[in-house]
Design an enzyme around this catalytic site. Structure first.
Site, PDB file in Angstrom:
ATOM      1  N   ASP A 128       0.829  -1.214   0.000  1.00 32.34           N
ATOM      2  CA  ASP A 128       0.000   0.000   0.000  1.00 32.34           C
ATOM      3  C   ASP A 128       0.864   1.265   0.000  1.00 32.34           C
ATOM      4  OD1 ASP A 128      -2.349   1.401  -0.070  1.00 32.34           O
ATOM      5  OD2 ASP A 128      -2.843   1.118   2.045  1.00 32.34           O
ATOM      6  N   ASN A 187       1.239   3.432  -2.939  1.00 34.90           N
ATOM      7  CA  ASN A 187       1.750   3.840  -4.259  1.00 34.90           C
ATOM      8  C   ASN A 187       1.263   5.228  -4.667  1.00 34.90           C
ATOM      9  OD1 ASN A 187       2.729   1.282  -4.258  1.00 34.90           O
ATOM     10  ND2 ASN A 187       1.451   0.510  -5.935  1.00 34.90           N
ATOM     11  N   HIS A 191       2.526   3.109  -8.960  1.00 37.11           N
ATOM     12  CA  HIS A 191       2.359   1.678  -9.245  1.00 37.11           C
ATOM     13  C   HIS A 191       3.563   1.155 -10.014  1.00 37.11           C
ATOM     14  CE1 HIS A 191      -1.585   2.156  -7.678  1.00 37.11           C
ATOM     15  NE2 HIS A 191      -2.118   2.739  -8.742  1.00 37.11           N
ATOM     16  N   LEU A 208      11.088 -20.804  -3.897  1.00 38.08           N
ATOM     17  CA  LEU A 208      10.058 -19.915  -3.355  1.00 38.08           C
ATOM     18  C   LEU A 208       8.759 -20.010  -4.154  1.00 38.08           C
ATOM     19  CD1 LEU A 208       9.344 -17.339  -1.536  1.00 38.08           C
ATOM     20  CD2 LEU A 208      10.063 -15.992  -3.527  1.00 38.08           C
TER      21      LEU A 208
HETATM   22  C1  IPE Z   1      -5.657  -2.620  -0.241  1.00 38.22           C
HETATM   23  O1  IPE Z   1      -5.278  -1.302  -0.424  1.00 38.22           O
HETATM   24  C2  IPE Z   1      -5.525  -3.383  -1.508  1.00 38.22           C
HETATM   25  C3  IPE Z   1      -4.163  -3.523  -2.024  1.00 38.22           C
HETATM   26  C4  IPE Z   1      -3.058  -3.033  -1.529  1.00 38.22           C
HETATM   27  C5  IPE Z   1      -4.071  -4.303  -3.213  1.00 38.22           C
HETATM   28  P1  IPE Z   1      -6.351  -0.126  -0.626  1.00 38.22           P
HETATM   29  O2  IPE Z   1      -5.542   1.111  -0.735  1.00 38.22           O
HETATM   30  O3  IPE Z   1      -7.261  -0.440  -1.727  1.00 38.22           O
HETATM   31  O4  IPE Z   1      -7.168  -0.181   0.742  1.00 38.22           O
HETATM   32  P2  IPE Z   1      -8.036   0.923   1.497  1.00 38.22           P
HETATM   33  O5  IPE Z   1      -9.086   1.362   0.528  1.00 38.22           O
HETATM   34  O6  IPE Z   1      -7.122   2.045   1.871  1.00 38.22           O
HETATM   35  O7  IPE Z   1      -8.582   0.211   2.701  1.00 38.22           O
HETATM   36  C1  IPE Z   2      -1.570   0.227  -3.400  1.00 40.69           C
HETATM   37  O1  IPE Z   2      -1.355   1.589  -3.442  1.00 40.69           O
HETATM   38  C2  IPE Z   2      -1.794  -0.374  -4.760  1.00 40.69           C
HETATM   39  C3  IPE Z   2      -3.178  -0.796  -5.033  1.00 40.69           C
HETATM   40  C4  IPE Z   2      -4.161  -0.750  -4.181  1.00 40.69           C
HETATM   41  C5  IPE Z   2      -3.471  -1.279  -6.359  1.00 40.69           C
HETATM   42  P1  IPE Z   2      -2.553   2.627  -3.497  1.00 40.69           P
HETATM   43  O2  IPE Z   2      -2.879   2.892  -4.919  1.00 40.69           O
HETATM   44  O3  IPE Z   2      -3.659   2.181  -2.636  1.00 40.69           O
HETATM   45  O4  IPE Z   2      -1.849   3.918  -2.858  1.00 40.69           O
HETATM   46  P2  IPE Z   2      -2.484   4.948  -1.823  1.00 40.69           P
HETATM   47  O5  IPE Z   2      -3.033   4.165  -0.689  1.00 40.69           O
HETATM   48  O6  IPE Z   2      -3.531   5.699  -2.556  1.00 40.69           O
HETATM   49  O7  IPE Z   2      -1.321   5.799  -1.413  1.00 40.69           O
HETATM   50 MG    MG Z   3      -4.096   2.437  -0.677  1.00 40.03          MG
END
Ligand code: IPE
Ligand code: IPE
Ligand code: MG
Length: 246
Positions: free
Chosen positions: A14, A16, A31, A125
């Site tokens: 999480d 990105n 990403h 792995l």
């Molecule tokens: C959870 O992250 C899903 C992934 C990292 C793939 P999100 O960014 O979607 O989650 P919430 O919405 O903050 O709970």
């Molecule tokens: C995680 O990063 C990747 C996915 C959920 C696909 P986010 O895109 O949720 O990044 P934030 O949480 O908005 O920073």
């Molecule tokens: Mg996120």
């Protein structure tokens, strides 16, 4: 047990979007940058002798993000799988994708099937990517198949159907059947929630929430997580004395 390398580490990747925003870039660049973190985490897990590394890449709920972000993520997934497969082969890594495949575009499905097939005999792995996945979806699809198969079996015998729930039978229908439950779950970016990820399977998992954003996650952060894990005492409902055989 203390001092041991976890058999299965799972990561909610999480942060990105926030990483990209900090550099004044569009979310998709976050990403893109995250792919290098996946590479490093995979290499580190293999070096440490971790048997399973699983990564939450895209949730059921992520389908409701803006269409251009979803498409960019799917493209990135296809690219990364294509580019990384030779390295996975070289490093004896077995690759698997778990999730609701019915929602994925055919192009993505084809690349997944080919990478899974190419690496299926590898014995090092096991790298699992959770894609279009949610914990509630998994439990529901397992429950659905479980009940239906029990009902058909009863029908075939001409017996009256009486459902007797059994935890290990339900587990055998989960999409993670045969994979040990995670010992350690890491969620980057400081968020402290499960976001509908592995619900059933994390019943006794240790949780760790570093502040680092996923694109900045490097081997030192992974090592920090292992150090924290090693210092924890897993009790599974017992007393500390019982666990330590005092
Ligand atoms: C959870 O992250 C899903 C992934 C990292 C793939 P999100 O960014 O979607 O989650 P919430 O919405 O903050 O709970
Ligand atoms: C995680 O990063 C990747 C996915 C959920 C696909 P986010 O895109 O949720 O990044 P934030 O949480 O908005 O920073
Ligand atoms: Mg996120």
């Amino acid at each position: 047990m203390m001092g041991r390398v976890p058999e299965h580490v799972t990561i909610i990747m999480d942060g990105n979007g926030r990483w990209a925003k900090k550099q004044g870039l569009k979310r998709v660049f976050g990403h893109k940058a995250g792919v290098e973190s996946v590479r490093q985490a995979t290499e580190f897990a293999a070096e440490k002798g971790i048997k399973y590394l699983s990564l939450f890449a895209f949730s059921d709920e992520n389908w409701s993000r803006p269409q251009d972000e979803v498409s960019a993520l799917m493209e990135l997934m296809v690219d990364a799988i294509l580019k990384e497969t030779p390295t996975l082969v070289k490093n004896n890594v077995k690759f698997r994708v778990i999730g609701d495949m019915s929602r994925l575009p055919q192009r993505v499905l084809d690349k997944i099937a080919s990478a899974e097939d190419t690496t299926k005999l590898n014995s090092g792995l096991c790298l699992i990517v959770f894609l279009s996945y949610s914990g509630k979806w998994d439990i529901m699809q397992a429950f659905d198949r479980y009940v239906n198969e029990e009902a058909s079996a009863a029908e075939a015998k001409g017996a009256k159907f009486k459902f007797i729930p059994d935890q290990s039978k339900l587990e055998s229908y989960l999409s993670t059947a045969g994979i040990p439950d995670p010992d350690l779950l890491i969620r980057t970016s400081g968020e402290q929630r499960i976001s509908n990820y592995l619900l059933w399977q994390t019943a006794y998992t240790e949780f760790y929430f570093p502040e680092v954003l996923w694109p900045d996650f490097r081997k030192t952060h992974f090592q920090d997580a292992l150090d924290v894990y090693t210092a924890r005492e897993r009790r599974y409902g017992k007393t500390g004395e019982q666990v330590n055989n005092l």
